[in-house]
Scaffold this motif. Structure first.
Motif, mmCIF file in Angstrom:
data_model
loop_
_atom_site.group_PDB
_atom_site.id
_atom_site.type_symbol
_atom_site.label_atom_id
_atom_site.label_comp_id
_atom_site.label_asym_id
_atom_site.label_seq_id
_atom_site.Cartn_x
_atom_site.Cartn_y
_atom_site.Cartn_z
ATOM 1 N N LEU A 53 2.704 -17.935 22.617
ATOM 2 C CA LEU A 53 1.949 -18.419 23.971
ATOM 3 C C LEU A 53 1.967 -17.323 25.010
ATOM 4 O O LEU A 53 0.987 -16.881 25.522
ATOM 5 N N ALA A 56 0.175 -13.827 24.030
ATOM 6 C CA ALA A 56 -1.372 -14.097 23.964
ATOM 7 C C ALA A 56 -2.123 -14.463 25.443
ATOM 8 O O ALA A 56 -3.163 -13.643 25.706
ATOM 9 N N LYS A 57 -1.313 -15.213 26.192
ATOM 10 C CA LYS A 57 -1.925 -15.687 27.239
ATOM 11 C C LYS A 57 -1.027 -15.056 28.817
ATOM 12 O O LYS A 57 -1.806 -15.391 29.691
ATOM 13 N N HIS A 58 -0.078 -14.490 28.711
ATOM 14 C CA HIS A 58 0.658 -14.158 29.749
ATOM 15 C C HIS A 58 1.118 -12.725 29.729
ATOM 16 O O HIS A 58 2.467 -12.592 29.517
ATOM 17 N N TRP A 62 5.007 -11.295 29.521
ATOM 18 C CA TRP A 62 5.599 -10.555 28.182
ATOM 19 C C TRP A 62 6.134 -9.497 28.549
ATOM 20 O O TRP A 62 7.354 -8.876 27.740
ATOM 21 N N LEU A 319 -12.274 -17.674 19.794
ATOM 22 C CA LEU A 319 -11.199 -17.082 20.402
ATOM 23 C C LEU A 319 -10.338 -16.345 19.473
ATOM 24 O O LEU A 319 -9.634 -15.462 19.725
ATOM 25 N N GLN A 320 -10.086 -16.910 18.283
ATOM 26 C CA GLN A 320 -9.119 -16.524 17.201
ATOM 27 C C GLN A 320 -9.961 -15.321 16.293
ATOM 28 O O GLN A 320 -9.199 -14.978 15.318
ATOM 29 N N GLU A 325 -4.289 -19.057 12.745
ATOM 30 C CA GLU A 325 -3.117 -18.719 13.745
ATOM 31 C C GLU A 325 -1.796 -18.578 12.992
ATOM 32 O O GLU A 325 -0.926 -17.956 13.673
ATOM 33 N N GLY A 353 -6.235 -25.642 25.325
ATOM 34 C CA GLY A 353 -5.193 -24.839 25.567
ATOM 35 C C GLY A 353 -4.025 -25.259 24.787
ATOM 36 O O GLY A 353 -2.998 -24.563 24.417
ATOM 37 N N GLN A 356 -5.207 -24.814 18.200
ATOM 38 C CA GLN A 356 -5.564 -23.734 17.404
ATOM 39 C C GLN A 356 -6.107 -24.208 16.033
ATOM 40 O O GLN A 356 -6.290 -25.098 15.675
#
Length: 380
Positions: A53, A56-58, A62, A319-320, A325, A353, A356
């Motif tokens: 998470l 990928a999103k922050h 990271w 998105l993937q 995933e 959100g 997956q």
């Protein structure tokens, strides 16, 4: 926290583990007996799904975690980061958050807070200064904690407090008030009016709890009520909602109740429920019928009527980039299945959100368990 509505909290205070490399337990016979927690960390203590998470999103978050020096520090920061992301979601636009820490991780936690709440949201690094029995180490005595105060609001709730004026201040700056003389109808000066003093500094001298204090529950890391009253009085108003997601021996809850705020406390230990009830009765003379204790994960009511979770499949496929995933293998859309990242029984929602795509094989292996189980199975 996953089950709480977004933007529902006015003030968050958290006193989490400090990564002190120690384990804590209240002494037998104390009010908090059986309350304990581990403050040593390894990658076994974090969910692999959290890593995915954050990566990928922050990306800013990271990078902060990757800068940590040891695996133990990284593990601790991952644990804190996913919780702070939830707190960011819960906090109202006018709200504030106070993170209590010490010299062990305060430098890293400030970077994490900058990444989650933004650097511009930083308001203060408050120093809680206290005295305790000195050590004989060849250095200055370490007798303070750090409290990081953040708010993204331009019109944040903040009630200015004043420090009692010093004798030198009173001598130099006596309060002065002009009043109208009824006889001459001219202004005359009246001096020696009371003065409020100066707005409070970011260094707070508040005593730690003595062993004989009536507040003492036996909880090793218990903080004084005076400290929590000051924070809650400054950054909330009567009726506001206060959240303590590491409520421990319930000091923030008691202070919030005393100051007529609404409050929510969260803790892993069942002992916390007992301490909230006993302290409300003992310290505030309140019956506990007002307090609702629950062990389930609440359901959010702020997402409206979400579409059927499988309807997100085309968007997730894009998105993937068509990859599972789990095993990261590319499949045609018909061979991928929509899966929950956080299971509904653990507070997960049908929001995109929390969804997956997994291939049928990975989905069968994972079942309703966390992603760490799938990753471990695939790596075996």
């Amino acid at each position: 926290m996953r089950g709480m509505n977004s933007e529902s909290v006015d003030l968050i205070y958290l006193d989490p583990p400090f990564n002190s490399k120690a384990n804590y337990a209240a002494p037998i016979g104390s009010e908090a007996a059986e309350a304990e927690f581990k403050d040593t960390w390894s990658l076994n203590d974090v969910d692999v799904a959290w890593l995915n998470l954050i990566e990928a999103k922050h990306p800013k978050l990271w990078r902060v975690i990757q800068a940590a020096m040891t695996k133990s520090d990284k593990s601790y920061l991952i644990y804190m980061a996913v919780r702070l992301l939830e707190m960011h979601r819960l906090l109202k636009p006018t709200g504030s958050i106070y993170l209590h820490c010490d010299l062990t991780m305060s430098h890293y936690l400030k970077l994490v807070m900058d990444a989650v709440f933004s650097r511009n949201a930083f308001q203060n690094e408050v120093i809680w200064s206290y005295r305790r029995w000195p050590s004989k180490q060849p250095r200055f005595q370490r007798m303070h904690d750090v409290i990081l105060f953040y708010s993204q609001a331009e019109n944040l709730t903040f009630n200015i407090e004043f420090e009692p004026p010093s004798d030198s201040y009173l001598k130099r700056f006596k309060g002065k008030t002009q009043v109208l003389d009824p006889e001459s109808r001219s202004r005359k000066l009246i001096v020696d009016e009371p003065t409020k003093g100066l707005p409070r500094r970011d260094v707070w001298d508040i005593s730690i709890l003595a062993g004989s204090s009536k507040e003492r529950t036996g909880y090793r890391t218990q903080k004084p009520l005076a400290l929590l009253r000051r924070i809650i009085a400054a950054s909330s108003n009567e009726g506001d909602m206060v959240l303590d997601p590491f409520c421990g021996c319930a000091t923030a809850c008691i202070a919030a109740e005393d100051l007529e705020r609404q409050w929510v406390g969260i803790d892993l230990s069942p002992k916390a429920e007992e301490l909230v009830k006993s302290r409300l009765e003992k310290e505030l003379s309140l019956f506990t019928h007002k307090t609702v204790c629950r062990a389930d994960v609440p359901r959010r009511t702020d997402l409206g009527d979400l579409p059927f979770y499988r309807s997100h499949k085309p968007t997730l496929y894009g998105l993937q980039e068509g990859n599972c995933e789990g095993c990261k293998t590319h499949f045609e859309a018909r061979h991928l299945e929509v899966d929950y990242i956080i299971d509904r029984d653990s507070g997960g929602t049908d929001h995109i959100g929390n969804l997956q795509l997994l291939c049928s094989s990975c989905n069968r292996i994972k079942g309703n368990r966390g992603m760490e189980y799938l990753v471990a199975k695939l790596a075996a």
